[in-house]
Scaffold this active site. Structure first.
Site, PDB file in Angstrom:
ATOM      1  N   ASP A   1       0.834  -1.201   0.000  1.00  0.00           N
ATOM      2  CA  ASP A   1       0.000   0.000   0.000  1.00  0.00           C
ATOM      3  C   ASP A   1       0.872   1.257   0.000  1.00  0.00           C
ATOM      4  OD1 ASP A   1      -2.818   1.166   0.414  1.00  0.00           O
ATOM      5  OD2 ASP A   1      -1.610   2.196   1.925  1.00  0.00           O
TER       6      ASP A   1
ATOM      7  N   TYR B   1       3.113   9.908   0.789  1.00  0.00           N
ATOM      8  CA  TYR B   1       4.070   9.360   1.753  1.00  0.00           C
ATOM      9  C   TYR B   1       5.506   9.776   1.420  1.00  0.00           C
ATOM     10  CZ  TYR B   1      -0.002   6.485   2.939  1.00  0.00           C
ATOM     11  OH  TYR B   1      -1.261   6.057   3.275  1.00  0.00           O
TER      12      TYR B   1
ATOM     13  N   LYS C   1      -2.062   6.191  -4.290  1.00  0.00           N
ATOM     14  CA  LYS C   1      -3.159   7.138  -4.055  1.00  0.00           C
ATOM     15  C   LYS C   1      -2.860   8.510  -4.633  1.00  0.00           C
ATOM     16  CE  LYS C   1      -3.809   4.764   0.367  1.00  0.00           C
ATOM     17  NZ  LYS C   1      -2.434   4.529   0.873  1.00  0.00           N
TER      18      LYS C   1
ATOM     19  N   HIS D   1      -7.165   9.733  -2.396  1.00  0.00           N
ATOM     20  CA  HIS D   1      -6.736   9.624  -0.997  1.00  0.00           C
ATOM     21  C   HIS D   1      -7.754  10.243  -0.032  1.00  0.00           C
ATOM     22  CE1 HIS D   1      -2.662   9.151   1.274  1.00  0.00           C
ATOM     23  NE2 HIS D   1      -3.656   8.948   2.110  1.00  0.00           N
TER      24      HIS D   1
END
Ligand SMILES: NC(=O)c1ccc[n+]([C@@H]2O[C@H](COP(=O)([O-])OP(=O)(O)OC[C@H]3O[C@@H](n4cnc5c(N)ncnc54)[C@H](OP(=O)(O)O)[C@@H]3O)[C@@H](O)[C@H]2O)c1
Ligand SMILES: *[C@@H]1O[C@H](CO)[C@@H](O)[C@H](O)[C@H]1NC(C)=O
Ligand SMILES: *[C@@H]1O[C@H](CO)[C@@H](O)[C@H](O)[C@H]1NC(C)=O
Length: 349
Positions: free
Chosen positions: A82, A87, A116, A149
């Protein structure tokens, strides 16, 4: 939903033990179908529902040894990673994926890779550039799943300048172009989901949301079951992630209900939490930067729980504690109508 077992883990981690058929209360499954254990040998094969392995590896907050951790995860048996543009580590995750494949007999097709779309790329004209960037950093030709997201657009023109339905339509085109096999959403409220479904012919394949014993959202999961939408549980260890505010309720992995069940069944607390999530038909995506914990979490697949264990854990949901809620800092109401959308849990302390 069809239950299929397709992905095999590395043989080194196959563990045999007696299966207790009470492990998963099949009749009362709230969502989807859980593949039946057909032999008396339970192995660490990642369960899959419609191709999505029920056990995945989270990558938020993976920093210094990110590539090593992802590579190790693949070598350990994880087949679902994931990721997210937000990030800030997709390049390192991509190196880990490449290294993991190099060290196993696997190919890209053996993995389920999710990423995402971040809030600053909701403009329909920016969506394709966003996925292209993730694909390049991750070093893959396509994604298995691309989430919106948040139902929130950010940027200089304000948060809701772009309707998420327009963003969604642009994401649908990515499926037609073969850039991702599925599209999904994350952190949507019931009203936002309904609004989306009312205005699109492309139903999301997956909704990723915060779910753990302190935030169970059982009715919300059932709604998705009715609409044929798979649910992925993020932050399956509740407030354990150090980004979240510590405090009440207590650390999930130190909770007496969880540790007692773990002791009784010969599992660890983390394995109990993950097995509970998978027994509900949701996929779980625990993150860790520690190799031994990655292995421990992977072996949640071997943790055999009884129906009464699951029922005891269900009782922990009464307090409703949501850890991930940027409503205040973003100046809008997220999760409208869902458990602990306004931080009501604070009254329980
Ligand atoms: N869609 C969204 O908006 C959204 C939001 C949040 C998260 N996510 C996704 O969900 C993934 C998981 O959620 P999360 O990262 O928030 O939290 P989590 O996976 O529930 O918990 C991670 C924390 O638990 C620790 N941990 C992991 N395994 C452990 C074990 N066996 N024993 C003790 N501690 C353990 C980790 O420490 P160490 O790393 O130090 O081992 C880390 O601090 C994320 O990485 C991300 O991919 C998505
Ligand atoms: C979606 O459509 C249904 C049926 O027409 C309607 O009852 C509902 O109010 C709509 N919901 C939203 C959020 O638009
Ligand atoms: C990864 O880095 C973290 C933080 O620096 C450290 O605690 C952990 O032990 C490291 N893990 C590995 C497998 O090197």
């Amino acid at each position: 939903m069809k239950a299929i077992l397709t992905l095999l883990p590395l043989a080194a981690f196959s563990v045999s033990q007696n299966v207790n058929f009470e492990q998963i209360p099949l009749e009362e499954q709230p969502i989807g179908e859980i593949p039946l254990q057909t032999s008396s040998v339970l192995t660490t094969e990642p369960l899959t529902i419609d191709g999505i392995p029920l056990l995945g590896f989270g990558t938020w907050n993976l920093k210094t040894n990110c590539s090593e951790a992802v590579s190790w995860a693949i070598q350990t048996g994880y087949r679902h990673i994931d990721c997210a543009a937000a990030y800030g580590n997709e390049h390192e995750v991509g190196r880990g994926i490449a290294d993991g494949l190099l060290n196993t007999d696997l190919t890209r097709e053996d993995l389920w890779i999710t990423s995402k779309l971040w809030n600053d790329h909701h403009d329909p004209n920016k969506v394709e550039a966003a996925i292209d960037d993730s694909l390049e950093k991750l070093g893959v030709g396509y994604l298995d799943l691309y989430h919106m997201h948040w139902p929130v657009r950010s940027g200089s023109l304000g948060r809701n300048y772009i309707d998420y339905r327009d963003t969604w339509n642009a994401m649908s085109a990515l499926v037609e172009d073969g850039k991702t096999r599925h599209i999904g959403v994350s952190n949507f409220s019931p009203n936002q989901m309904e609004n989306l479904l009312n205005h699109t012919s492309h139903t999301p394949s997956v909704h990723q949301m915060e779910l753990h014993p302190y935030l169970q959202q059982t009715d919300w999961i059932k709604w998705h079951e009715k609409h044929g939408i798979h649910v992925t549980a993020y932050s399956p260890f509740a407030g354990t992630n150090p980004t979240y505010q510590p405090g009440d309720p207590e650390h999930l992995l130190k909770n007496k209900v969880i540790t007692k069940i773990a002791d009784k069944r010969g599992c660890t607390a983390a394995q109990v939490a993950l097995q509970w999530g998978m027994a509900r038909g949701t996929s779980v995506i625990p993150k860790t930067s520690h190799l031994e914990r990655a292995t421990e979490n992977f072996h949640s697949l071997d943790c055999v729980l009884k129906k009464k264990d699951l029922e005891k854990i269900d009782e922990l949901g009464k307090a409703h504690h949501r850890f991930n809620n940027p409503s205040k800092s973003w100046g809008l109401d997220l999760y409208e109508g869902l458990e602990d959308s306004k931080g009501e849990h604070k009254k329980h302390s």
